[in-house]
Design an enzyme around this catalytic site. Structure first.
Site, PDB file in Angstrom:
ATOM      1  N   SER A  42      12.752   5.867  -2.370  1.00  0.00           N
ATOM      2  CA  SER A  42      12.226   7.137  -2.901  1.00  0.00           C
ATOM      3  C   SER A  42      13.009   8.262  -2.237  1.00  0.00           C
ATOM      4  O   SER A  42      12.548   8.908  -1.318  1.00  0.00           O
ATOM      5  CB  SER A  42      10.734   7.259  -2.613  1.00  0.00           C
ATOM      6  OG  SER A  42      10.482   7.313  -1.230  1.00  0.00           O
ATOM      7  N   HIS A 155       7.496   1.322  -3.461  1.00  0.00           N
ATOM      8  CA  HIS A 155       7.717   0.251  -2.477  1.00  0.00           C
ATOM      9  C   HIS A 155       6.928  -1.014  -2.790  1.00  0.00           C
ATOM     10  O   HIS A 155       6.996  -1.986  -2.050  1.00  0.00           O
ATOM     11  CB  HIS A 155       7.346   0.723  -1.059  1.00  0.00           C
ATOM     12  CG  HIS A 155       8.257   1.800  -0.554  1.00  0.00           C
ATOM     13  ND1 HIS A 155       7.978   2.545   0.562  1.00  0.00           N
ATOM     14  CD2 HIS A 155       9.435   2.257  -1.015  1.00  0.00           C
ATOM     15  CE1 HIS A 155       8.943   3.417   0.767  1.00  0.00           C
ATOM     16  NE2 HIS A 155       9.842   3.271  -0.180  1.00  0.00           N
ATOM     17  N   GLN A 163       2.533   6.204  -1.715  1.00  0.00           N
ATOM     18  CA  GLN A 163       3.470   5.196  -1.220  1.00  0.00           C
ATOM     19  C   GLN A 163       3.021   4.509   0.072  1.00  0.00           C
ATOM     20  O   GLN A 163       3.294   3.338   0.271  1.00  0.00           O
ATOM     21  CB  GLN A 163       4.812   5.907  -1.012  1.00  0.00           C
ATOM     22  CG  GLN A 163       5.980   5.050  -0.701  1.00  0.00           C
ATOM     23  CD  GLN A 163       7.238   5.910  -0.631  1.00  0.00           C
ATOM     24  OE1 GLN A 163       7.842   6.225  -1.639  1.00  0.00           O
ATOM     25  NE2 GLN A 163       7.628   6.299   0.569  1.00  0.00           N
ATOM     26  N   GLU A 164       2.366   5.274   0.956  1.00  0.00           N
ATOM     27  CA  GLU A 164       2.079   4.705   2.281  1.00  0.00           C
ATOM     28  C   GLU A 164       0.689   5.100   2.780  1.00  0.00           C
ATOM     29  O   GLU A 164       0.316   6.266   2.732  1.00  0.00           O
ATOM     30  CB  GLU A 164       3.136   5.198   3.290  1.00  0.00           C
ATOM     31  CG  GLU A 164       4.527   4.759   2.894  1.00  0.00           C
ATOM     32  CD  GLU A 164       5.631   5.412   3.714  1.00  0.00           C
ATOM     33  OE1 GLU A 164       5.356   5.870   4.833  1.00  0.00           O
ATOM     34  OE2 GLU A 164       6.761   5.460   3.205  1.00  0.00           O
ATOM     35  N   GLU A 205       7.842  -2.352   3.118  1.00  0.00           N
ATOM     36  CA  GLU A 205       7.741  -1.973   4.536  1.00  0.00           C
ATOM     37  C   GLU A 205       6.752  -2.849   5.296  1.00  0.00           C
ATOM     38  O   GLU A 205       6.274  -2.482   6.367  1.00  0.00           O
ATOM     39  CB  GLU A 205       7.381  -0.485   4.648  1.00  0.00           C
ATOM     40  CG  GLU A 205       8.473   0.394   4.042  1.00  0.00           C
ATOM     41  CD  GLU A 205       8.274   1.878   4.264  1.00  0.00           C
ATOM     42  OE1 GLU A 205       7.191   2.290   4.717  1.00  0.00           O
ATOM     43  OE2 GLU A 205       9.228   2.633   3.987  1.00  0.00           O
ATOM     44  N   ASP A 242       1.535   8.935   3.115  1.00  0.00           N
ATOM     45  CA  ASP A 242       2.738   9.514   2.518  1.00  0.00           C
ATOM     46  C   ASP A 242       2.543   9.419   1.004  1.00  0.00           C
ATOM     47  O   ASP A 242       2.587   8.321   0.434  1.00  0.00           O
ATOM     48  CB  ASP A 242       3.998   8.749   2.949  1.00  0.00           C
ATOM     49  CG  ASP A 242       5.274   9.339   2.317  1.00  0.00           C
ATOM     50  OD1 ASP A 242       5.162  10.330   1.569  1.00  0.00           O
ATOM     51  OD2 ASP A 242       6.373   8.802   2.582  1.00  0.00           O
ATOM     52  N   GLU A 292       2.212  13.274   4.479  1.00  0.00           N
ATOM     53  CA  GLU A 292       3.639  13.468   4.200  1.00  0.00           C
ATOM     54  C   GLU A 292       3.843  13.653   2.697  1.00  0.00           C
ATOM     55  O   GLU A 292       3.177  12.997   1.886  1.00  0.00           O
ATOM     56  CB  GLU A 292       4.395  12.222   4.688  1.00  0.00           C
ATOM     57  CG  GLU A 292       5.895  12.288   4.477  1.00  0.00           C
ATOM     58  CD  GLU A 292       6.555  11.005   4.980  1.00  0.00           C
ATOM     59  OE1 GLU A 292       6.034  10.369   5.917  1.00  0.00           O
ATOM     60  OE2 GLU A 292       7.590  10.632   4.402  1.00  0.00           O
ATOM     61  N   ASP A 319       9.384  15.460   3.817  1.00  0.00           N
ATOM     62  CA  ASP A 319      10.428  14.424   3.804  1.00  0.00           C
ATOM     63  C   ASP A 319      11.458  14.805   2.728  1.00  0.00           C
ATOM     64  O   ASP A 319      12.493  15.393   3.032  1.00  0.00           O
ATOM     65  CB  ASP A 319       9.765  13.061   3.539  1.00  0.00           C
ATOM     66  CG  ASP A 319      10.754  11.923   3.323  1.00  0.00           C
ATOM     67  OD1 ASP A 319      11.961  12.130   3.523  1.00  0.00           O
ATOM     68  OD2 ASP A 319      10.327  10.821   2.936  1.00  0.00           O
ATOM     69  N   LYS A 344      15.264  11.315   9.055  1.00  0.00           N
ATOM     70  CA  LYS A 344      15.911  10.062   8.645  1.00  0.00           C
ATOM     71  C   LYS A 344      17.413  10.253   8.822  1.00  0.00           C
ATOM     72  O   LYS A 344      18.006  11.131   8.178  1.00  0.00           O
ATOM     73  CB  LYS A 344      15.599   9.776   7.181  1.00  0.00           C
ATOM     74  CG  LYS A 344      14.154   9.375   6.899  1.00  0.00           C
ATOM     75  CD  LYS A 344      13.884   9.423   5.405  1.00  0.00           C
ATOM     76  CE  LYS A 344      12.618   8.691   5.024  1.00  0.00           C
ATOM     77  NZ  LYS A 344      12.237   8.976   3.608  1.00  0.00           N
ATOM     78  N   HIS A 372      12.266   5.197   9.749  1.00  0.00           N
ATOM     79  CA  HIS A 372      13.094   4.164   9.114  1.00  0.00           C
ATOM     80  C   HIS A 372      13.297   4.519   7.635  1.00  0.00           C
ATOM     81  O   HIS A 372      12.808   5.550   7.181  1.00  0.00           O
ATOM     82  CB  HIS A 372      12.375   2.810   9.230  1.00  0.00           C
ATOM     83  CG  HIS A 372      11.071   2.776   8.462  1.00  0.00           C
ATOM     84  ND1 HIS A 372      10.417   1.619   8.126  1.00  0.00           N
ATOM     85  CD2 HIS A 372      10.297   3.789   7.955  1.00  0.00           C
ATOM     86  CE1 HIS A 372       9.320   1.894   7.450  1.00  0.00           C
ATOM     87  NE2 HIS A 372       9.229   3.202   7.333  1.00  0.00           N
ATOM     88  N   ARG A 373      13.976   3.651   6.882  1.00  0.00           N
ATOM     89  CA  ARG A 373      13.990   3.720   5.419  1.00  0.00           C
ATOM     90  C   ARG A 373      13.311   2.457   4.891  1.00  0.00           C
ATOM     91  O   ARG A 373      13.163   1.475   5.624  1.00  0.00           O
ATOM     92  CB  ARG A 373      15.428   3.776   4.863  1.00  0.00           C
ATOM     93  CG  ARG A 373      16.254   4.984   5.258  1.00  0.00           C
ATOM     94  CD  ARG A 373      15.610   6.311   5.020  1.00  0.00           C
ATOM     95  NE  ARG A 373      15.212   6.625   3.651  1.00  0.00           N
ATOM     96  CZ  ARG A 373      15.780   7.553   2.881  1.00  0.00           C
ATOM     97  NH1 ARG A 373      16.814   8.229   3.354  1.00  0.00           N
ATOM     98  NH2 ARG A 373      15.319   7.808   1.679  1.00  0.00           N
ATOM     99  N   SER A 374      12.972   2.476   3.619  1.00  0.00           N
ATOM    100  CA  SER A 374      12.319   1.270   3.081  1.00  0.00           C
ATOM    101  C   SER A 374      13.285   0.087   3.039  1.00  0.00           C
ATOM    102  O   SER A 374      12.882  -1.064   3.185  1.00  0.00           O
ATOM    103  CB  SER A 374      11.731   1.557   1.705  1.00  0.00           C
ATOM    104  OG  SER A 374      12.688   2.137   0.865  1.00  0.00           O
ATOM    105  N   LYS A 395       7.793   6.448  12.530  1.00  0.00           N
ATOM    106  CA  LYS A 395       7.252   5.790  11.339  1.00  0.00           C
ATOM    107  C   LYS A 395       8.194   4.642  11.017  1.00  0.00           C
ATOM    108  O   LYS A 395       9.341   4.869  10.646  1.00  0.00           O
ATOM    109  CB  LYS A 395       7.230   6.823  10.208  1.00  0.00           C
ATOM    110  CG  LYS A 395       6.431   6.392   9.011  1.00  0.00           C
ATOM    111  CD  LYS A 395       6.387   7.474   7.953  1.00  0.00           C
ATOM    112  CE  LYS A 395       7.516   7.316   6.972  1.00  0.00           C
ATOM    113  NZ  LYS A 395       7.185   7.734   5.602  1.00  0.00           N
TER     114      LYS A 395
HETATM  115  P1  PGA Z   1      12.333   5.563   1.371  1.00  0.00           P
HETATM  116  O1  PGA Z   1      10.813   5.825   1.720  1.00  0.00           O
HETATM  117  O2  PGA Z   1      13.024   5.044   2.562  1.00  0.00           O
HETATM  118  O3  PGA Z   1      12.239   4.569   0.237  1.00  0.00           O
HETATM  119  O4  PGA Z   1      12.892   6.883   0.897  1.00  0.00           O
HETATM  120  C1  PGA Z   1      10.345   6.230   2.959  1.00  0.00           C
HETATM  121  C2  PGA Z   1       9.581   7.514   2.880  1.00  0.00           C
HETATM  122  O5  PGA Z   1       9.432   8.118   1.800  1.00  0.00           O
HETATM  123  O6  PGA Z   1       9.143   8.012   3.901  1.00  0.00           O
HETATM  124 ZN    ZN Z   2       8.292   9.877   2.684  1.00  0.00          ZN
END
Ligand code: PGA
Ligand code: ZN
Length: 431
Positions: A42, A155, A163-164, A205, A242, A292, A319, A344, A372-374, A395
């Site tokens: 994302s 994800h 997403q999270e 993740e 998130d 987030e 983000d 990131k 991190h990244r996914s 995270k």
């Molecule tokens: P991504 O997701 O690494 O797939 O961009 C992580 C996030 O959105 O925090």
């Molecule tokens: Zn994010």
């Protein structure tokens, strides 16, 4: 002095089975260090460019042979002979030779691989752990882990739009205890999901990816797991989400329940104002102290509304809107958007710029969460960066899957290394 003698890149696989770059830097004294680059799903539209081959015959176009060749034949020649301790000079040279605002000539994946491998080589030369090389003798703050135990959005192929869904074991006395608390809640949640007839397979993740009816149901299940595992909601463990709202947003229609829409079920859309009200309701109902991407990257007005409504109550992390780039953060500060930034390393593309963005954020009262990244690799540099900068939050997914656990395990080693000097501090001032 440790001079760069060789730089070589090769194509490897990330945690999703997609190609990524592994770069090895060799110093004239024989020391070698490597770094492999993560990749997002994302992504923010203003992230530095990740160079892919676009050759549909290999890995559906996702190969990184071109980026590897750039490291080997374009970047290496102008870095050869430079001192590996001159991190800023190394990064600046790559930025200058690339010459584009978003690193589209060389690719941020190519540039970052060299930037991080050089730092790791330099720390080995100085016989210092990486967090001490980057952060100095006073680096001793272990971060609060934000553990993503239910995955949704892009994800996971489940019903959840957000997403999270994370837990923050902020009340633990040490990092290792925080990790234990988080892992115990994770396993308790698995038992609850199983007992209630949900699937317990995991997303990108490492968090569970059940098909639930609503975000509220996900939060209820997590609260239940926290209490069943013997912890106090809010005092011991708080929640974070998130929303990755960029994925849900369209300028014309607003925020849409996209998964219901895809399944041709009754779906709602929300205006920016309604999205703010929805998030406000969630923080009133649940012990959430961090949100987030509650709003989309292009909804700057929505972000200002959200910040006006909740910015003094809860951590609002940008983000996609900031993409670890001081230029976008500067606009956010000016327009009163968010009070925190996700960091990131591959969104911006060099270690120097990453650290500069973190300093800039701190000077302006924004907290930093290293992330991190996914799509990840086994590398754990982000753990060292978190301790080096003492930002107090990381995270890096669920306490499950080696690509996620590698970062937590690295923090355990750092804690062990620091012995009694280690401090466990939650960098979220709203917690
Ligand atoms: P991504 O997701 O690494 O797939 O961009 C992580 C996030 O959105 O925090
Ligand atoms: Zn994010």
């Amino acid at each position: 002095m440790p001079y760069i003698e060789n730089i070589e890149a090769l194509e490897i696989l990330d945690s999703r089975g997609n190609p990524t770059i592994l770069t090895i830097v060799t110093l004239d004294c024989g020391i070698k260090a490597k770094f492999s680059v993560p990749s997002g799903a994302s992504k923010g539209e203003n992230e530095a460019i990740e160079l892919r081959d676009e050759d549909k015959k290999r890995y559906s176009g996702k190969g990184v042979k071109k980026a590897c060749a750039i490291v080997n034949t374009k970047i290496f020649p102008f870095l050869k002979g430079m001192c590996a301790l001159d991190q800023i000079a190394i990064d600046t040279k790559m930025i200058e030779h690339d010459g584009t605002p978003n690193k589209s000539k060389f690719g941020a994946n190519a540039i970052l691989s060299v930037s991080c491998a050089c730092a790791k080589a330099a720390s080995l030369y100085l016989k210092l752990p990486l967090y001490k090389y980057l952060g100095g003798s006073f680096a001793r703050v272990l971060p609060c882990p934000m553990m993503n135990i239910i995955n949704g959005g892009v994800h996971a192929d489940n019903s959840l739009d957000f997403q999270e869904f994370m837990i923050r074991p902020k009340g633990a006395p040490t990092f290792s205890e925080a990790l234990r608390w988080g892992a115990e809640v994770y396993h308790t949640l698995k038992g609850i999901l199983k007992a209630e007839g949900h699937i317990t397979s995991v997303g990108d993740e490492g968090g569970f990816a059940p098909n639930l009816r609503s975000h509220e149901e996900a939060l209820d299940l997590i609260c239940k797991a926290i209490e069943k595992a013997g912890f106090k909601l809010k005092k011991d463990i708080s929640l974070a989400i998130d929303c990755a709202a960029t994925e849900l947003y369209d300028k014309k229609t607003g925020y849409t329940e996209i998964k219901k829409k895809a399944l041709k079920q009754n779906f709602k859309t929300r205006t920016s104002e309604e999205q703010v009200l929805y998030l406000e309701k969630l923080i009133k109902t649940y012990p959430i102290d961090s949100i987030e991407d509650g709003m989309a990257e292009n909804d700057w007005k929505g972000w200002a509304l959200l910040t006006k409504a909740l910015g003094l109550k809860v951590q609002l992390i940008g983000d996609d809107i900031f993409v670890t780039n001081p230029k976008f953060l500067q606009r956010g500060i000016k327009e009163h958007c968010a009070n925190s930034i996700l960091i990131k390393i591959n969104q911006i593309g060099t270690l120097t710029e990453t650290i500069e963005t973190m300093h800039f954020a701190s000077r302006n009262g924004y907290s930093c969460i290293i992330s991190h990244r996914s799509g990840e690799t086994e590398d754990s540099i982000i753990s060292d960066i978190a301790v080096a900068l003492g930002c107090g939050q990381i995270k890096t997914g669920a306490p499950c899957r080696s690509d996620r656990v590698a970062k937590y395990n690295r923090l355990l080693v750092i804690e062990h290394d620091l012995k009694t000097t280690a401090q466990y501090i939650d960098g979220n001032k709203f917690s």
